[in-house]
Scaffold this motif. Structure first.
Motif, short mmCIF file in Angstrom:
data_model
loop_
_atom_site.label_atom_id
_atom_site.label_comp_id
_atom_site.label_asym_id
_atom_site.label_seq_id
_atom_site.Cartn_x
_atom_site.Cartn_y
_atom_site.Cartn_z
N GLY A 22 0.82 -1.20 0.00
CA GLY A 22 0.00 0.00 0.00
C GLY A 22 0.85 1.24 0.00
O GLY A 22 1.73 1.41 0.84
N TRP A 23 0.59 2.13 -0.97
CA TRP A 23 1.40 3.33 -1.10
C TRP A 23 1.35 4.20 0.13
O TRP A 23 2.32 4.93 0.45
CB TRP A 23 0.95 4.12 -2.34
CG TRP A 23 -0.45 4.67 -2.24
CD1 TRP A 23 -1.61 4.07 -2.62
CD2 TRP A 23 -0.82 5.96 -1.70
NE1 TRP A 23 -2.68 4.88 -2.36
CE2 TRP A 23 -2.23 6.05 -1.80
CE3 TRP A 23 -0.11 7.02 -1.16
CZ2 TRP A 23 -2.93 7.17 -1.37
CZ3 TRP A 23 -0.80 8.15 -0.73
CH2 TRP A 23 -2.19 8.21 -0.84
N TRP A 24 0.24 4.17 0.86
CA TRP A 24 0.06 5.05 2.01
C TRP A 24 0.98 4.69 3.17
O TRP A 24 1.19 5.50 4.07
CB TRP A 24 -1.41 5.00 2.46
CG TRP A 24 -1.81 3.65 3.02
CD1 TRP A 24 -1.70 3.23 4.32
CD2 TRP A 24 -2.36 2.57 2.30
NE1 TRP A 24 -2.15 1.95 4.44
CE2 TRP A 24 -2.56 1.52 3.20
CE3 TRP A 24 -2.72 2.39 0.96
CZ2 TRP A 24 -3.11 0.29 2.81
CZ3 TRP A 24 -3.26 1.17 0.58
CH2 TRP A 24 -3.44 0.14 1.50
N ARG A 25 1.51 3.48 3.20
CA ARG A 25 2.34 3.07 4.32
C ARG A 25 3.65 3.84 4.37
O ARG A 25 4.25 3.99 5.45
CB ARG A 25 2.61 1.57 4.26
CG ARG A 25 1.36 0.70 4.30
CD ARG A 25 1.70 -0.77 4.47
NE ARG A 25 2.24 -1.01 5.80
CZ ARG A 25 1.53 -1.45 6.84
NH1 ARG A 25 0.22 -1.67 6.71
NH2 ARG A 25 2.10 -1.65 8.00
N ASN A 26 4.13 4.31 3.23
CA ASN A 26 5.39 5.06 3.16
C ASN A 26 5.18 6.53 2.80
O ASN A 26 6.14 7.29 2.78
CB ASN A 26 6.29 4.46 2.07
CG ASN A 26 6.70 3.05 2.35
OD1 ASN A 26 7.29 2.76 3.39
ND2 ASN A 26 6.41 2.13 1.44
N ALA A 27 3.96 6.93 2.49
CA ALA A 27 3.73 8.21 1.81
C ALA A 27 4.09 9.41 2.67
O ALA A 27 3.89 9.41 3.89
CB ALA A 27 2.27 8.30 1.39
N ALA A 470 15.99 1.63 3.34
CA ALA A 470 15.83 1.52 4.79
C ALA A 470 14.81 2.51 5.35
O ALA A 470 14.44 2.40 6.53
CB ALA A 470 17.18 1.72 5.49
N LEU A 471 14.37 3.49 4.55
CA LEU A 471 13.47 4.52 5.05
C LEU A 471 12.05 4.26 4.57
O LEU A 471 11.80 3.42 3.73
CB LEU A 471 13.96 5.90 4.64
CG LEU A 471 15.31 6.30 5.24
CD1 LEU A 471 15.79 7.62 4.67
CD2 LEU A 471 15.23 6.37 6.77
N GLY A 472 11.10 4.99 5.12
CA GLY A 472 9.69 4.68 4.92
C GLY A 472 9.24 3.68 5.96
O GLY A 472 9.72 3.66 7.09
N ASP A 473 8.29 2.83 5.59
CA ASP A 473 7.78 1.84 6.54
C ASP A 473 8.83 0.75 6.77
O ASP A 473 9.65 0.47 5.89
CB ASP A 473 6.48 1.24 6.01
CG ASP A 473 5.62 0.64 7.12
OD1 ASP A 473 5.87 0.96 8.29
OD2 ASP A 473 4.71 -0.13 6.79
N GLY A 474 8.79 0.12 7.94
CA GLY A 474 9.75 -0.93 8.24
C GLY A 474 10.23 -0.89 9.67
O GLY A 474 9.72 -0.12 10.49
N PRO A 475 11.23 -1.69 10.00
CA PRO A 475 11.67 -1.80 11.39
C PRO A 475 12.51 -0.62 11.87
O PRO A 475 13.13 0.09 11.07
CB PRO A 475 12.51 -3.09 11.38
CG PRO A 475 13.01 -3.19 9.97
CD PRO A 475 11.92 -2.64 9.11
N LEU A 476 12.52 -0.43 13.18
CA LEU A 476 13.36 0.56 13.85
C LEU A 476 14.06 -0.12 15.01
O LEU A 476 13.43 -0.87 15.77
CB LEU A 476 12.53 1.75 14.34
CG LEU A 476 13.23 2.83 15.17
CD1 LEU A 476 12.57 4.20 14.93
CD2 LEU A 476 13.18 2.53 16.67
N ARG A 477 15.34 0.14 15.16
CA ARG A 477 16.11 -0.41 16.29
C ARG A 477 16.79 0.74 17.02
O ARG A 477 17.55 1.49 16.43
CB ARG A 477 17.14 -1.43 15.78
CG ARG A 477 18.01 -2.03 16.88
CD ARG A 477 18.77 -3.25 16.36
NE ARG A 477 19.53 -2.96 15.15
CZ ARG A 477 20.79 -2.48 15.16
NH1 ARG A 477 21.40 -2.21 16.31
NH2 ARG A 477 21.42 -2.27 14.02
N TRP A 478 16.50 0.85 18.32
CA TRP A 478 17.08 1.94 19.11
C TRP A 478 18.55 1.67 19.38
O TRP A 478 18.97 0.52 19.58
CB TRP A 478 16.34 2.10 20.43
CG TRP A 478 14.95 2.63 20.28
CD1 TRP A 478 13.79 1.92 20.37
CD2 TRP A 478 14.57 3.98 20.02
NE1 TRP A 478 12.71 2.74 20.17
CE2 TRP A 478 13.15 4.01 19.96
CE3 TRP A 478 15.28 5.16 19.82
CZ2 TRP A 478 12.44 5.18 19.71
CZ3 TRP A 478 14.57 6.34 19.58
CH2 TRP A 478 13.17 6.34 19.53
#
Length: 555
Positions: A22-27, A470-478
């Motif tokens: 879905g385009w909205w996940r990264n928009a 790596a940017l947009g939707d996806g994982p984040l690690r502190w």
């Protein structure tokens, strides 16, 4: 080019709506406040032709879609959020043909169009409300709204103790003795969503604009259409201070979700992944997430993030809670720093040089977080709130009713070019709200020529974000960073798994924001990609001044 955006089959759109794509996940979605964006006819008020003329600027900025505030026929008691006809364009803003042309041209530039839908209330000039006033109590015409008998001797007291968001009682009495509910201005009577005619009408309105090519809707007051059975008292005054923090019988009632589920089903019948976005205030992040369950709307504005303080501990807590609750319903997190209803974040973050420095850092933080982001017009120019507007030009009904400071200061027209107001806003010599002369250094033209401008920062950040896997939707690690600093790494592996052309696979992006009051050194393990201010990098470490953010790439 419209076909390029809406070319998918309806069945494919429905499948995408329930999956992880879905385009909205990264928009990145840009909010256009129409009357303050650009003036196409020289009358000092922004309009649809003005927006259409500036589409190349928006495409060049690097955003994916535009959310356009209401341009429907309206008396403008609340600047278009009081709609008299949902299928007509107000003459101040153009014509229906202008709307068609804007949508088509936006698609030709690769931009989607999100329209503003106002379903909680209409204008008191709407044909339905005029018919209700002319009809008798108990009539079908009055059943479309919330008319009630008053309390006390002769019904002289309001039916309950509900208060308007704009201040004062939420009820107004009409000739004949009954009262009608308006959670906002008296010129905005609330609709009765228990009435079948109301539901059918809004489904028809959605289809009208979807058939014209709209890519979705931002749902105004998405938490407000359903009221608690019996309209019970709140039991206390000062209800505006409870908005978004406490349970109220007129907001965030469970019944709103059935409405949103029906709209999602309708959206999924259209090709091209049309979306719904909730403007919803809820007392907890968990309740807000309910608006974006897989069978409801696609996004919900994250006001908890917008109101978070400039503090690393508090900001991290909001980010973690937002990511956790969004993940629980398989929705993307949605980040926003400013809009047309709140003070601009340059000013909220301290104003002046410090506020701008922090706002630039907040932009890199926001655009590095997982999910979708919203940009309010002018934040890419670093515009502050205008706090010294002359009293005679103030127009916000919220201010007129004595509730808060009003919203005029965040709605001042954009400066485009030139050395003096109106700074290229239109061909005329005036603007509906005056533009400060001091904005001559903040115009689009002035910042175009400056590689260190806020406009250049946004363009570069959006270019990197769009091109990096790596940017947009996806994982984040502190990551562990110095006190007062937020640090995290974004790794490839979002739902679409796609990166930009020429970007090495397997590269991660680190982000650090110094929210403290002293310069720190961070271990970056890679070369800086972009910084919101001057940084020094050497030996795998980056020196980060207060109010500064940096992105770096990690193999």
């Amino acid at each position: 080019m419209t076909q390029d955006i809406h070319g998918a089959s309806a069945s494919a759109a429905a499948a995408a709506g329930t999956g992880t794509g879905g385009w909205w996940r990264n928009a990145v979605i840009y909010q256009v406040y129409v009357r303050s964006f650009a003036d196409g006819n020289g009358d000092g008020v922004g309009d649809l032709p003005g927006v259409r003329d500036r589409l190349p600027y928006l495409a060049g900025l690097g955003v994916d879609a535009l959310w356009i505030t209401p341009f429907y026929r309206s008396p403008m008691a609340d600047f278009g959020y009081d709609v008299a006809d949902y299928r007509e364009v107000d003459p101040r803003f153009g014509t229906l043909d202008d709307a068609r042309a804007l949508i088509a041209d936006a698609h030709a530039h690769g931009l989607r169009i999100i329209l503003d839908l106002v379903p909680n209330h209409t204008s008191d000039a709407h044909a339905w409300f005029r018919a209700a006033l002319a009809a008798a109590p108990g009539s079908p015409e009055r059943a479309r709204y919330l008319f009630r008998d008053g309390r006390g001797a002769g019904g002289a007291e309001p039916p309950n103790d509900w208060e308007s968001v704009f201040g004062g009682p939420a009820w107004t009495r009409v000739p004949g003795g009954q009262w009608y509910l308006h959670l906002f201005d008296p010129a905005q009577p609330d609709l009765n969503w228990d009435d079948a005619a109301v539901r059918a009408e809004f489904e028809a309105v959605l289809r009208f604009w979807l058939d014209l090519g709209a890519d979705g809707f931002r749902i105004d007051v998405a938490h407000g259409m359903v009221k608690a059975a019996g309209l019970p008292d709140v039991g206390r005054a000062g209800q505006t201070r409870m908005l978004g923090t406490a349970v109220l019988p007129y907001f965030d009632q469970d019944g709103v979700h059935e409405i949103h589920r029906s709209w999602r089903a309708l959206l999924d019948t259209y090709a091209g992944e049309r979306i719904g976005v909730a403007e919803a205030w809820a007392p907890t992040a968990e309740r807000l997430a309910r608006y974006t369950r897989p069978d409801e709307l696609h996004q919900a504005f994250n006001f908890h993030y917008l109101t978070a303080p400039w503090d690393a501990h508090g900001m991290r807590a909001v980010i973690e809670e937002s990511l956790r609750t969004a993940a629980a319903v398989s929705a993307p997190a949605t980040w926003v720093l400013s809009n047309h209803d709140v003070q601009r974040h340059v000013t909220r973050y301290g104003g002046g040089a410090e506020g701008l420095r922090r706002a630039r850092a907040a932009a890199l933080l926001t655009l590095a977080l997982p999910g979708s982001a919203y940009v309010y017009q002018g934040e890419e120019l670093g515009l502050p709130e205008v706090l010294d507007l002359p009293a005679e030009v103030l127009q916000d009904p919220q201010r007129r009713r004595g509730e808060g400071e009003g919203r005029d200061g965040c709605r001042v027209p954009l400066p485009w070019s030139g050395e003096e107001p109106p700074f290229g806003f239109g061909t005329g010599g005036t603007t509906w709200l005056p533009i400060p002369p001091a904005w001559r250094d903040r115009t689009v033209a002035a910042q175009d020529a400056d590689p260190d401008s806020t406009l250049a920062l946004y363009r570069n950040a959006l270019r990197v974000r769009r091109g990096h896997p790596a940017l947009g939707d996806g994982p984040l690690r502190w990551l562990v960073g110095p006190p007062g600093t937020l640090m995290f790494v974004r790794e490839p592996g979002g739902p679409d798994g796609a990166g930009g052309a020429g970007t090495p696979a397997g590269r991660s992006v680190g982000c650090a924001v110094n929210m403290g009051d002293r310069t720190v050194q961070i271990a970056a393990f890679g070369a800086p990609l972009l910084a919101s201010g001057p940084v020094r990098a050497a030996g795998g470490r980056i020196e980060l001044a207060p109010g500064t953010a940096v992105w770096w790439e990690v193999a």
